[in-house]
Scaffold this motif. Structure first.
Motif, mmCIF file in Angstrom:
data_model
loop_
_atom_site.group_PDB
_atom_site.id
_atom_site.type_symbol
_atom_site.label_atom_id
_atom_site.label_comp_id
_atom_site.label_asym_id
_atom_site.label_seq_id
_atom_site.Cartn_x
_atom_site.Cartn_y
_atom_site.Cartn_z
ATOM 1 N N ASP A 278 42.769 27.736 42.553
ATOM 2 C CA ASP A 278 42.096 28.744 43.364
ATOM 3 C C ASP A 278 43.058 29.812 43.868
ATOM 4 O O ASP A 278 42.756 31.008 43.842
ATOM 5 C CB ASP A 278 41.379 28.085 44.548
ATOM 6 C CG ASP A 278 39.880 27.971 44.302
ATOM 7 O OD1 ASP A 278 39.424 28.439 43.239
ATOM 8 O OD2 ASP A 278 39.171 27.413 45.151
ATOM 9 N N ALA A 282 42.886 33.631 42.784
ATOM 10 C CA ALA A 282 42.705 34.662 43.804
ATOM 11 C C ALA A 282 43.812 35.697 43.719
ATOM 12 O O ALA A 282 43.574 36.902 43.874
ATOM 13 C CB ALA A 282 42.682 34.018 45.194
ATOM 14 N N SER A 285 43.079 37.970 40.869
ATOM 15 C CA SER A 285 42.002 38.906 41.208
ATOM 16 C C SER A 285 42.521 40.026 42.096
ATOM 17 O O SER A 285 42.180 41.205 41.909
ATOM 18 C CB SER A 285 40.865 38.161 41.917
ATOM 19 O OG SER A 285 40.263 37.221 41.049
ATOM 20 N N ASN A 286 43.374 39.668 43.071
ATOM 21 C CA ASN A 286 43.960 40.685 43.944
ATOM 22 C C ASN A 286 44.850 41.631 43.148
ATOM 23 O O ASN A 286 44.872 42.841 43.398
ATOM 24 C CB ASN A 286 44.767 40.021 45.057
ATOM 25 C CG ASN A 286 43.885 39.303 46.066
ATOM 26 O OD1 ASN A 286 42.715 39.645 46.219
ATOM 27 N ND2 ASN A 286 44.426 38.314 46.738
#
Length: 432
Positions: A278, A282, A285-286
């Motif tokens: 995760d 994340a 994605s950032n």
């Protein structure tokens, strides 16, 4: 009639021969093309990397591990009751009991540790078929007294498929350390020597069956449930229940449904495959969002080049604008000339960037190899390695948004200089 004149003048200004205007028009088109190219290629490749990483996690991590909250082994009957409920759920592809713990291995004077999954016969066949695509050497069929581990672990042990290695549970090491401390504190020489003699790791010899690629399958080791019970001293107990889902991407929603349906006992907890990745997902994605911001800046810079072209044209055509205004041309018609010119630049630049991005994505691996050769690196990547090729995931909606956004930026960039040009006083323009 007037609209025809507007488009005629826009085309004439774009095709100006032996003029600096034609040069900067070409530069503006190329600027827009490069902006579109960067937006599509970078976004597609980054989305591809994120997708490949997600597939790797799904393909190597257990989707769900259910076990008592105190992490202690549970009796086979309790695990069987949970397993029976789990197998009735429509979201479940496969499920089995399992043993999960850490062990140390030794071979040729080298030691290494690994997390181990012990699986029963039915669960072993399904799960090992799942990781079969990550095979490095040997066989990935579990047999009693054998182990499959990551190639990194095997390399650290200097072991190869077929070699016998000694293994012992991590709790044996913990127990040995405690005994060593007690023995070190013993004042009586005889008792201290006897205490040292009692320190044993109780290793078991098993056979290395095969190895998996660590970069794509992680560092798990795999043994049969029977072998794990012997190594860790579980007797007939197990750690819990391992679940594989039909739609692993919905694992969190599935767990909510399991909890609501009472499938998971209140005294048990769950570990999901997303727990292992995760944070990294994340972060990716950032990183994508930040890259979009950078690419948006590039697109804005390309729009400024269109504005620069429009400013140059309006400056050079100041007298003609004055003539058109004196002849009765409306302000909107003057604006339309230069906005039409910007639209042509935006559309042609966007189409060029779209074509170039398609070519770059189509031949991305060949381009990578060419760059590698020119920079003195290796032209060929190991086809079996993780991400040996550059992944790319094309999103049609993003391409449509990028193209429309590019054209819109060009039109908006042309409006300020076009509006200023339309407000020129004809007398002043003709006198200059």
């Amino acid at each position: 009639m007037l609209s025809n004149v507007t488009f005629f003048l826009a085309r004439r200004y774009l095709r100006a021969k032996r003029s600096f205007v034609s040069v900067i028009t070409v530069i503006s088109i190329l600027g827009v093309a490069v902006g579109v190219l960067m937006m599509i290629v970078v976004s597609s490749v980054m989305k591809g990397f994120e997708g490949e990483f997600r597939k790797t996690l799904i393909g190597s991590e257990p989707h769900i591990l259910l076990r008592p909250q105190d992490a202690k082994p549970t009796d086979a009957k309790s695990a069987a009751d949970v397993l029976a409920k789990v197998r009735l759920q429509p979201d479940v592809l496969a499920a089995s009991s399992y043993i999960g713990s850490a062990m140390f291995a030794e071979h040729d004077g080298q030691q290494s540790g690994m997390d181990v999954l012990g699986l029963p016969e039915d669960g072993a066949k399904f799960y090992m078929s799942k990781v079969a695509k990550h095979k490095a050497e040997g066989l990935l069929e579990l047999t009693p007294g054998g182990v499959v581990c990551a190639d990194y672990v095997a390399g650290g042990l200097n072991a190869h498929p077929g070699d016998a290695i000694s293994v012992y549970a991590s709790k044996n090491v913990t127990s040995a350390v405690k005994r060593f401390r007690i023995a070190s504190d013993e004042q009586d020489e005889t008792k201290r020597h006897a205490a040292y003699e009692e320190i044993k790791l109780n290793p078991k010899e098993i056979k290395l069956l095969g190895t998996t690629r660590m970069e794509s399958a992680g560092t798990y080791g795999y043994v049969t449930l029977e072998t794990a019970q012997q190594i860790f001293g579980f007797g007939e107990k197990v750690s819990g229940v391992l679940i594989e889902l039909k739609q692993p991407g919905e694992v969190k929603e599935v767990m909510k449904r399991f909890t609501a349906a009472g499938v998971v006992p209140t005294t048990w907890s769950a570990s999901l495959w997303t727990d292992a990745g995760d944070a990294r997902l994340a972060a990716m994605s950032n990183e994508r969002v930040m890259m979009w911001i950078v690419l948006l800046i590039i697109a804005i810079v390309a729009a400024f080049s269109v504005m620069n072209t429009t400013i140059t044209v309006t400056t050079q055509k100041r007298r003609e604008i004055g003539v058109l205004t004196a002849l009765g041309s409306r302000q909107s018609q003057i604006i339309g000339i230069f906005v039409s010119q910007a639209a042509f630049v935006g559309i042609l630049g966007t189409l060029t960037g779209l074509i170039l991005s398609g070519l770059v994505l189509q031949y991305r691996d060949e381009i990578r190899m060419g760059i590698a050769v020119l920079s003195g690196g290796s032209a060929n990547a190991d086809s079996g390695m993780f991400l040996a090729t550059i992944p790319a995931q094309i999103e049609p909606w993003f391409i449509v948004v990028t193209c429309l956004g590019s054209i819109t930026f060009c039109l908006l960039a042309a409006l300020p200089p076009a509006w200023l040009a339309s407000r020129v006083d004809p007398a002043v323009a003709l006198r200059d």
